[in-house]
Design a protein around this motif. Structure first.
Motif, short mmCIF file in Angstrom:
data_model
loop_
_atom_site.label_atom_id
_atom_site.label_comp_id
_atom_site.label_asym_id
_atom_site.label_seq_id
_atom_site.Cartn_x
_atom_site.Cartn_y
_atom_site.Cartn_z
N PHE A 1 26.31 -14.75 -24.36
CA PHE A 1 26.89 -14.42 -23.06
C PHE A 1 27.91 -15.49 -22.65
CE2 PHE A 1 26.50 -15.31 -18.46
CZ PHE A 1 27.20 -14.22 -18.01
N LEU A 2 27.54 -16.76 -22.74
CA LEU A 2 28.45 -17.83 -22.36
C LEU A 2 29.67 -17.90 -23.29
CD1 LEU A 2 26.01 -20.67 -21.32
CD2 LEU A 2 27.47 -19.28 -19.84
N ARG A 3 29.47 -17.54 -24.55
CA ARG A 3 30.60 -17.49 -25.48
C ARG A 3 31.61 -16.44 -25.01
NH1 ARG A 3 32.73 -14.09 -28.72
NH2 ARG A 3 33.78 -14.65 -30.63
N ASP A 4 31.11 -15.26 -24.63
CA ASP A 4 32.00 -14.20 -24.16
C ASP A 4 32.71 -14.60 -22.87
OD1 ASP A 4 31.53 -12.60 -26.33
OD2 ASP A 4 30.22 -11.19 -25.28
N VAL A 5 32.01 -15.28 -21.97
CA VAL A 5 32.65 -15.74 -20.74
C VAL A 5 33.75 -16.73 -21.07
CG1 VAL A 5 32.29 -17.06 -18.60
CG2 VAL A 5 30.63 -15.32 -19.28
N ASN A 6 33.49 -17.65 -21.99
CA ASN A 6 34.52 -18.62 -22.38
C ASN A 6 35.71 -17.94 -23.05
OD1 ASN A 6 33.39 -21.01 -21.39
ND2 ASN A 6 32.05 -21.17 -23.16
N VAL A 7 35.45 -16.94 -23.87
CA VAL A 7 36.55 -16.19 -24.50
C VAL A 7 37.39 -15.52 -23.42
CG1 VAL A 7 37.05 -14.12 -25.89
CG2 VAL A 7 35.44 -15.83 -26.74
N PHE A 8 36.74 -14.91 -22.44
CA PHE A 8 37.44 -14.26 -21.33
C PHE A 8 38.31 -15.27 -20.57
CE2 PHE A 8 37.29 -13.42 -16.71
CZ PHE A 8 38.11 -12.31 -16.66
N LYS B 1 46.30 -2.22 -22.12
CA LYS B 1 46.96 -2.95 -23.21
C LYS B 1 46.62 -4.45 -23.16
CE LYS B 1 51.32 -3.63 -20.79
NZ LYS B 1 52.72 -3.35 -20.74
N TRP B 2 46.18 -4.96 -22.02
CA TRP B 2 45.68 -6.33 -21.91
C TRP B 2 44.21 -6.39 -22.29
CZ3 TRP B 2 41.93 -8.72 -18.87
CH2 TRP B 2 41.99 -10.11 -18.78
N ALA B 3 43.44 -5.35 -21.94
CA ALA B 3 42.00 -5.34 -22.15
C ALA B 3 41.61 -5.12 -23.61
CB ALA B 3 41.36 -4.26 -21.28
N GLU B 4 42.35 -4.30 -24.34
CA GLU B 4 41.99 -3.99 -25.73
C GLU B 4 41.93 -5.23 -26.63
OE1 GLU B 4 44.80 -0.88 -26.60
OE2 GLU B 4 43.32 0.67 -26.15
N PRO B 5 42.95 -6.10 -26.61
CA PRO B 5 42.85 -7.30 -27.46
C PRO B 5 41.71 -8.23 -27.04
CG PRO B 5 45.10 -7.00 -26.67
CD PRO B 5 44.25 -6.00 -25.99
N PRO C 1 32.28 -6.32 -29.68
CA PRO C 1 33.30 -5.49 -29.03
C PRO C 1 32.86 -4.03 -28.91
CG PRO C 1 34.06 -6.23 -31.18
CD PRO C 1 32.72 -6.84 -30.95
N GLU C 2 33.26 -3.44 -27.82
CA GLU C 2 32.95 -2.02 -27.61
C GLU C 2 33.93 -1.17 -28.41
OE1 GLU C 2 31.67 -0.90 -23.55
OE2 GLU C 2 32.45 -2.89 -23.07
N VAL C 3 33.39 -0.16 -29.08
CA VAL C 3 34.22 0.75 -29.86
C VAL C 3 34.33 2.05 -29.07
CG1 VAL C 3 34.46 1.99 -32.03
CG2 VAL C 3 33.43 -0.29 -32.01
N LEU C 4 35.53 2.32 -28.60
CA LEU C 4 35.76 3.53 -27.82
C LEU C 4 36.42 4.58 -28.70
CD1 LEU C 4 37.10 2.05 -24.47
CD2 LEU C 4 34.76 2.65 -25.06
N THR C 5 35.95 5.80 -28.59
CA THR C 5 36.54 6.90 -29.36
C THR C 5 37.38 7.81 -28.47
OG1 THR C 5 34.53 8.21 -29.05
CG2 THR C 5 34.68 6.87 -31.06
#
Length: 179
Positions: free
Chosen positions: A23-30, A51-55, A63-67
């Motif tokens: 969780f903290l890793r994802d917050v730091n990435v964000f 287009k900002w959110a996908e990368p 990562p969430e995979v959206l179809t």
């Protein structure tokens, strides 16, 4: 000192699990992504474009995979949670730019404090922000309850008791204590 002495002692004794670390890793990435890529948000819901959110989504641990043929930012649940945490904690803020557009950026002073915290302090700071200031309106959502925070709003809608007091929601004093 960021916390009261008793709180600081409890936090120092706390050991982060693997889930907390992820969780903290994802917050730091964000936060790091937002430092490098401040973004103009929509006028209606204050949300960044897809287009900002996908990368950013691709950089997360899971990562969430959206179809969907035309995904929207709101389809990325983890990103919406990170946006809410960033805004409710004050680490991410909205400000107008010189052209009158609203831009999501990092609050530099708070980000420096964040860099100086250990993992447990970061985790509990975010938990406190989520519980006390995690309003759905911060990310352009509405829960339609009296208390529009995610956690208390969820408990009001689906729970029979007050999360903190163990009192029935139908108790007359329940709503007075919520204020």
């Amino acid at each position: 000192m960021l916390f009261e002495p008793k709180t600081a002692e409890a936090i120092a004794a706390f050991t982060l699990s693997d889930h907390h670390q992820v969780f903290l890793r994802d917050v730091n990435v964000f936060l790091d992504y937002l430092v490098k890529n401040p973004v103009q948000v929509s006028k209606s819901k204050n949300l960044p474009p897809v287009k900002w959110a996908e990368p950013l989504n691709s950089l997360l641990y899971s990562p969430e995979v959206l179809t969907l043929k035309r995904p929207m930012t709101t389809n990325y649940a983890r990103l919406m949670g990170l946006l809410l945490l960033g805004r409710s904690s004050g680490l991410a803020a909205l400000r107008p730019d010189s052209r009158g557009n609203t831009v999501l950026h990092i609050n530099g002073a708070l980000y420096q404090q964040w860099q100086g915290m250990n993992g447990a302090e970061r985790y509990f700071s975010l938990l406190e922000a989520w519980i006390n200031r995690g309003y759905a309106m911060s990310v352009g959502e509405r829960i339609n309850t009296i208390d529009n925070r995610f956690l208390p709003g969820f408990m009001m809608r689906y729970g029979d008791t007050d999360l903190w007091q163990g009192k029935a929601a139908r108790d007359p004093g329940f709503w007075l204590r919520r204020g």
